[in-house]
Scaffold this motif. Structure first.
Motif, PDB file in Angstrom:
ATOM      1  N   GLN A 151       5.485   0.436   6.784  1.00 13.12           N
ATOM      2  CA  GLN A 151       4.774  -0.689   7.397  1.00 13.12           C
ATOM      3  C   GLN A 151       4.181  -0.286   8.752  1.00 13.12           C
ATOM      4  N   ARG A 188       1.186   2.115   8.258  1.00 14.38           N
ATOM      5  CA  ARG A 188       0.004   1.419   7.724  1.00 14.38           C
ATOM      6  C   ARG A 188      -0.763   0.657   8.798  1.00 14.38           C
ATOM      7  N   ALA A 230      -4.424   3.112   4.019  1.00 13.77           N
ATOM      8  CA  ALA A 230      -3.298   3.043   3.081  1.00 13.77           C
ATOM      9  C   ALA A 230      -2.308   4.157   3.368  1.00 13.77           C
ATOM     10  N   VAL A 231      -1.040   3.835   3.170  1.00 16.20           N
ATOM     11  CA  VAL A 231       0.035   4.828   3.195  1.00 16.20           C
ATOM     12  C   VAL A 231       0.969   4.479   2.038  1.00 16.20           C
ATOM     13  N   GLU A 232       1.177   5.431   1.140  1.00 15.16           N
ATOM     14  CA  GLU A 232       2.093   5.246   0.017  1.00 15.16           C
ATOM     15  C   GLU A 232       3.030   6.447  -0.029  1.00 15.16           C
TER      16      GLU A 232
END
Length: 121
Positions: free
Chosen positions: A56, A59, A66-68
């Protein structure tokens, strides 16, 4: 999950008005510990609350779309994937530091690991 699948997940969900690059990290189990001892496997698990907090925060960084991340939990053997991270954003000055910080923070704050070291007779 593999790195290509994680990249595709990001690609399907980003606004390309905000994206000029996608970078990734694909961590694998090494055959040695950081101090050079031979290792054969790694047991790994995550703290979900800490994991979610790190993602969170990353991001919300400037220029990030986006960060995944994905962690292969459980027992992993040498050469197998462990930690996958994908970051999409505007320019490299914003994106590369977020990739590095995300990997470092996930490993230090959200991942617990136990290496199995090979003991010589």
């Amino acid at each position: 999950m593999n790195i290509c699948e994680l990249i595709e997940k990001v690609r399907r969900n980003v606004d390309y008005v905000k994206v000029g690059m996608i970078v990734c990290h694909n961590g694998v189990v090494r055959a040695t510990t950081r101090d050079g001892r031979p290792a054969e496997k790694l047991k790994i698990k995550k703290d979900q609350e800490a994991w979610d907090k790190v993602l969170q925060e990353m991001r919300s960084r400037p220029g990030i779309a986006a960060v995944e991340a994905y962690l292969h939990e459980g027992e992993r053997k040498v050469g197998e994937d462990v930690l996958l991270v994908v970051v999409a954003g505007d320019i490299r000055e914003n994106v590369f530091p977020v990739l590095e910080e995300t990997v470092n923070r996930l490993k230090s704050e959200a991942i617990k690991k136990e290496e199995t070291v090979i003991v010589s007779p």
